[in-house]
Design an enzyme around this catalytic site. Sequence first.
Site, PDB file in Angstrom:
ATOM      1  N   GLY A 245       4.509  -1.194  14.617  1.00  0.00           N
ATOM      2  CA  GLY A 245       4.402   0.264  13.915  1.00  0.00           C
ATOM      3  C   GLY A 245       3.323   0.723  14.507  1.00  0.00           C
ATOM      4  N   CYS A 252      -7.453  -0.909   2.660  1.00  0.00           N
ATOM      5  CA  CYS A 252      -8.217  -2.353   2.773  1.00  0.00           C
ATOM      6  C   CYS A 252      -8.275  -2.897   4.345  1.00  0.00           C
ATOM      7  CB  CYS A 252      -7.479  -3.348   1.869  1.00  0.00           C
ATOM      8  SG  CYS A 252      -7.809  -2.873   0.264  1.00  0.00           S
ATOM      9  N   LYS A 255     -11.176  -0.875   6.417  1.00  0.00           N
ATOM     10  CA  LYS A 255     -12.525  -1.216   6.224  1.00  0.00           C
ATOM     11  C   LYS A 255     -12.967  -2.634   5.895  1.00  0.00           C
ATOM     12  CE  LYS A 255     -11.919  -1.615   1.049  1.00  0.00           C
ATOM     13  NZ  LYS A 255     -12.358  -3.033   0.770  1.00  0.00           N
TER      14      LYS A 255
HETATM   15  P1  NAD Z   1      -9.773   2.475  -6.254  1.00  0.00           P
HETATM   16  O1  NAD Z   1     -10.899   3.478  -5.795  1.00  0.00           O
HETATM   17  O2  NAD Z   1      -8.331   2.590  -6.488  1.00  0.00           O
HETATM   18  O3  NAD Z   1     -10.277   2.237  -7.899  1.00  0.00           O
HETATM   19  C1  NAD Z   1     -11.842   1.943  -8.174  1.00  0.00           C
HETATM   20  C2  NAD Z   1     -12.191   2.584  -9.883  1.00  0.00           C
HETATM   21  O4  NAD Z   1     -13.421   2.174 -10.008  1.00  0.00           O
HETATM   22  C3  NAD Z   1     -12.251   4.032  -9.804  1.00  0.00           C
HETATM   23  O5  NAD Z   1     -11.224   4.641 -10.502  1.00  0.00           O
HETATM   24  C4  NAD Z   1     -13.449   4.421  -9.938  1.00  0.00           C
HETATM   25  O6  NAD Z   1     -13.601   5.675 -10.884  1.00  0.00           O
HETATM   26  C5  NAD Z   1     -13.826   3.055 -10.892  1.00  0.00           C
HETATM   27  N1  NAD Z   1     -15.393   3.164 -10.711  1.00  0.00           N
HETATM   28  C6  NAD Z   1     -16.285   3.150  -9.860  1.00  0.00           C
HETATM   29  N2  NAD Z   1     -17.381   2.770 -10.334  1.00  0.00           N
HETATM   30  C7  NAD Z   1     -17.290   2.549 -11.379  1.00  0.00           C
HETATM   31  C8  NAD Z   1     -18.284   2.237 -12.593  1.00  0.00           C
HETATM   32  N3  NAD Z   1     -19.481   1.989 -12.541  1.00  0.00           N
HETATM   33  N4  NAD Z   1     -17.964   2.357 -13.844  1.00  0.00           N
HETATM   34  C9  NAD Z   1     -16.528   2.094 -13.976  1.00  0.00           C
HETATM   35  N5  NAD Z   1     -15.652   2.432 -13.122  1.00  0.00           N
HETATM   36  C10 NAD Z   1     -16.136   2.450 -11.986  1.00  0.00           C
HETATM   37  O7  NAD Z   1     -10.188   1.070  -5.668  1.00  0.00           O
HETATM   38  P2  NAD Z   1      -9.135  -0.080  -5.388  1.00  0.00           P
HETATM   39  O8  NAD Z   1      -7.987   0.361  -4.393  1.00  0.00           O
HETATM   40  O9  NAD Z   1      -8.610  -0.534  -6.781  1.00  0.00           O
HETATM   41  O10 NAD Z   1      -9.944  -1.313  -4.988  1.00  0.00           O
HETATM   42  C11 NAD Z   1     -10.765  -1.956  -5.836  1.00  0.00           C
HETATM   43  C12 NAD Z   1     -11.505  -3.181  -4.895  1.00  0.00           C
HETATM   44  O11 NAD Z   1     -10.364  -4.047  -4.749  1.00  0.00           O
HETATM   45  C13 NAD Z   1     -11.934  -2.953  -3.465  1.00  0.00           C
HETATM   46  O12 NAD Z   1     -13.041  -3.764  -3.305  1.00  0.00           O
HETATM   47  C14 NAD Z   1     -10.707  -3.342  -2.685  1.00  0.00           C
HETATM   48  O13 NAD Z   1     -11.253  -3.748  -1.362  1.00  0.00           O
HETATM   49  C15 NAD Z   1     -10.123  -4.490  -3.655  1.00  0.00           C
HETATM   50  N6  NAD Z   1      -8.757  -4.774  -3.026  1.00  0.00           N
HETATM   51  C16 NAD Z   1      -7.922  -3.653  -3.233  1.00  0.00           C
HETATM   52  C17 NAD Z   1      -6.559  -3.820  -2.823  1.00  0.00           C
HETATM   53  C18 NAD Z   1      -5.706  -2.485  -2.940  1.00  0.00           C
HETATM   54  O14 NAD Z   1      -4.332  -2.877  -2.674  1.00  0.00           O
HETATM   55  N7  NAD Z   1      -6.029  -1.397  -3.259  1.00  0.00           N
HETATM   56  C19 NAD Z   1      -5.811  -5.244  -2.981  1.00  0.00           C
HETATM   57  C20 NAD Z   1      -6.737  -6.065  -3.213  1.00  0.00           C
HETATM   58  C21 NAD Z   1      -8.175  -5.994  -3.167  1.00  0.00           C
HETATM   59  C1  UGA Z   2      -3.115  -5.717   2.049  1.00  0.00           C
HETATM   60  C2  UGA Z   2      -2.817  -7.141   2.094  1.00  0.00           C
HETATM   61  O1  UGA Z   2      -1.522  -7.306   2.545  1.00  0.00           O
HETATM   62  C3  UGA Z   2      -2.944  -7.563   0.587  1.00  0.00           C
HETATM   63  O2  UGA Z   2      -2.802  -9.102   0.694  1.00  0.00           O
HETATM   64  C4  UGA Z   2      -4.408  -7.411   0.224  1.00  0.00           C
HETATM   65  O3  UGA Z   2      -4.714  -7.820  -0.839  1.00  0.00           O
HETATM   66  C5  UGA Z   2      -4.636  -5.947   0.373  1.00  0.00           C
HETATM   67  O4  UGA Z   2      -4.308  -5.417   1.932  1.00  0.00           O
HETATM   68  C6  UGA Z   2      -6.090  -5.454   0.291  1.00  0.00           C
HETATM   69  O5  UGA Z   2      -7.020  -6.305   0.267  1.00  0.00           O
HETATM   70  O6  UGA Z   2      -6.288  -4.294  -0.290  1.00  0.00           O
HETATM   71  P1  UGA Z   2      -1.834  -3.466   1.667  1.00  0.00           P
HETATM   72  O7  UGA Z   2      -2.921  -2.738   2.077  1.00  0.00           O
HETATM   73  O8  UGA Z   2      -1.392  -2.852   0.238  1.00  0.00           O
HETATM   74  O9  UGA Z   2      -2.189  -4.913   1.202  1.00  0.00           O
HETATM   75  O10 UGA Z   2      -0.593  -3.216   2.576  1.00  0.00           O
HETATM   76  P2  UGA Z   2       0.285  -4.179   3.451  1.00  0.00           P
HETATM   77  O11 UGA Z   2       1.714  -4.352   3.377  1.00  0.00           O
HETATM   78  O12 UGA Z   2      -0.603  -5.453   3.929  1.00  0.00           O
HETATM   79  O13 UGA Z   2       0.070  -3.186   4.541  1.00  0.00           O
HETATM   80  C7  UGA Z   2      -1.089  -2.761   5.414  1.00  0.00           C
HETATM   81  C8  UGA Z   2      -0.714  -1.928   6.682  1.00  0.00           C
HETATM   82  O14 UGA Z   2      -0.141  -2.836   7.556  1.00  0.00           O
HETATM   83  C9  UGA Z   2       0.107  -0.920   6.593  1.00  0.00           C
HETATM   84  O15 UGA Z   2      -0.105   0.414   7.369  1.00  0.00           O
HETATM   85  C10 UGA Z   2       1.459  -1.319   6.831  1.00  0.00           C
HETATM   86  O16 UGA Z   2       2.280  -0.467   7.400  1.00  0.00           O
HETATM   87  C11 UGA Z   2       0.909  -2.127   7.978  1.00  0.00           C
HETATM   88  N1  UGA Z   2       1.817  -3.453   8.438  1.00  0.00           N
HETATM   89  C12 UGA Z   2       2.094  -4.332   7.420  1.00  0.00           C
HETATM   90  C13 UGA Z   2       2.605  -3.238   9.739  1.00  0.00           C
HETATM   91  O17 UGA Z   2       2.236  -2.538  10.528  1.00  0.00           O
HETATM   92  N2  UGA Z   2       3.242  -4.376   9.990  1.00  0.00           N
HETATM   93  C14 UGA Z   2       3.695  -5.265   9.122  1.00  0.00           C
HETATM   94  O18 UGA Z   2       4.158  -6.296   9.650  1.00  0.00           O
HETATM   95  C15 UGA Z   2       2.898  -5.275   7.849  1.00  0.00           C
END
Ligand code: NAD
Ligand code: UGA
Length: 423
Positions: A245, A252, A255
């Site tokens: 792609g 995620c 970062k």
């Molecule tokens: P997000 O930004 O969507 O949500 C974080 C929330 O925390 C926000 O609503 C914010 O207002 C709140 N917050 C911040 N400081 C706070 C405080 N002091 N008290 C109460 N609330 C507070 O973030 P996210 O995408 O849910 O990610 C959260 C963590 O999980 C990150 O470390 C990320 O790397 C990890 N993670 C994310 C995903 C994903 O798919 N987004 C998947 C796996 C792991």
């Molecule tokens: C990813 C991981 O898949 C989760 O396991 C993890 O929990 C999460 O990050 C996290 O730590 O936040 P996510 O970022 O939601 O999940 O999405 P993915 O489906 O993994 O896709 C990530 C990026 O890779 C997208 O831009 C997607 O288009 C791209 N991708 C994914 C490709 O270009 N090719 C693929 O085969 C798969």
Amino acid sequence: MKIGIIGTGYVGLPAGLCLSKFGNDVICIDKNEKIINNLKNKISPIYEQGLQELLNTEKVNYTTDIKTVENCELIIIAVGTPTGEDGVSADLTYIYDVANELSKLKLNNTIIAIKSTVPVGTNDKVKEIINNSSIKMASYPEFLREGYAIYDFMCPDRIIIGVEDFATADRIKSIYPKAFAGKFIVTDIKSTELIKYASNAFLAIKINYINEIANICEKVGANIELVAKGMGADSRIGNKFLKAGAGYGGSCFPKDTRALLQLALNEGVDMPLVRATIIENEERKIELAYKILNNLPNEVGCRVAILGLAFKENTDDCRESASTVIIKTLLKNNVRINAFDVNEGARKRIERSFNNDEYIYIQDNVTKACEGVDAIVIMNDGSPIKWNEINPCNKLIFDFRGIIDKKYLEGLGYKVFKIGVKD
Ligand code: NAD
Ligand code: UGA
């Protein structure tokens, strides 16, 4: 169990609702009043498949008052850990803010589980800040994908728990139904913290690798879909994350790869493979933008339709999306943009982030978005296009998701650039 979840974003909210569905008594805390007020009215701050149904049915409490966690047995921290000001490290401000707030509360024999993705050593620092000898720390990372958050939480490949003692692991295991018994991997806290980064970086490298193979395919006349299929049939390689792609985006992978590299460098360890992936992934988006620019007619006022604005289909999350980079590069080169995503939330987020730019037009209809443009760019597979209904002024298509039928569209008179296929 009575569980408090701090942070109700893409991770905290689905996790809270699923844990409630498992029979736990859940309270969701967020410092953002608007989010909490909306949640009290069953309005979600994010789009996620299946979330609204759980929001409607689960009896979860929502509050901005962190003191309410005092009588919880388990407190899960799920606040953001974005890239910090140095552009590489994880910013742990939100984590430490929560730790400071927890240090002021009366906690007794509570487990503090960090679900946020955090560098090795963060659990130790949080424990130090809270400074309460009765608490137990647990590293409890989340592996869900956006767009499939509920499914992934309900049907995980594995649940990793990093703990100080097995009793803490047993207490966390007890919040899941019995059928999850085979899913747990219990280990130490530092290993768990690293498992999360190592997993994300591995997947990012896999995507980068298939994108490199796609580049060769475009030169030699091989087809990336077939190459990926052939490779993926080897169970040691696996058929997932082999979709070429425009480069990975999202909140995620970008970062977390940067933070892992920085974590390693801080310890005097280089990670050339991760470093190359980060650089190539960033360059790829710019290179693809120039591929569009170099093929547009040499005139002022060209217009391009960008279809798919979120970082992938099935989500409204536009953080570090490839579309954003491509749009910025095209705008800098005076190209006008018709931007479309099937997800309304994604359209709104892009509208807000390009607020002051008069050359970007957010369209709420794919046919309208393609009308009168010089090129159509497909960024994710969320937009079903009725090719016989659209009327671009130049028949130029860039398929950066590898989803269209190139031969069919060439038959309709289009010039088609498809990722991983010779022009
Ligand atoms: P997000 O930004 O969507 O949500 C974080 C929330 O925390 C926000 O609503 C914010 O207002 C709140 N917050 C911040 N400081 C706070 C405080 N002091 N008290 C109460 N609330 C507070 O973030 P996210 O995408 O849910 O990610 C959260 C963590 O999980 C990150 O470390 C990320 O790397 C990890 N993670 C994310 C995903 C994903 O798919 N987004 C998947 C796996 C792991
Ligand atoms: C990813 C991981 O898949 C989760 O396991 C993890 O929990 C999460 O990050 C996290 O730590 O936040 P996510 O970022 O939601 O999940 O999405 P993915 O489906 O993994 O896709 C990530 C990026 O890779 C997208 O831009 C997607 O288009 C791209 N991708 C994914 C490709 O270009 N090719 C693929 O085969 C798969």
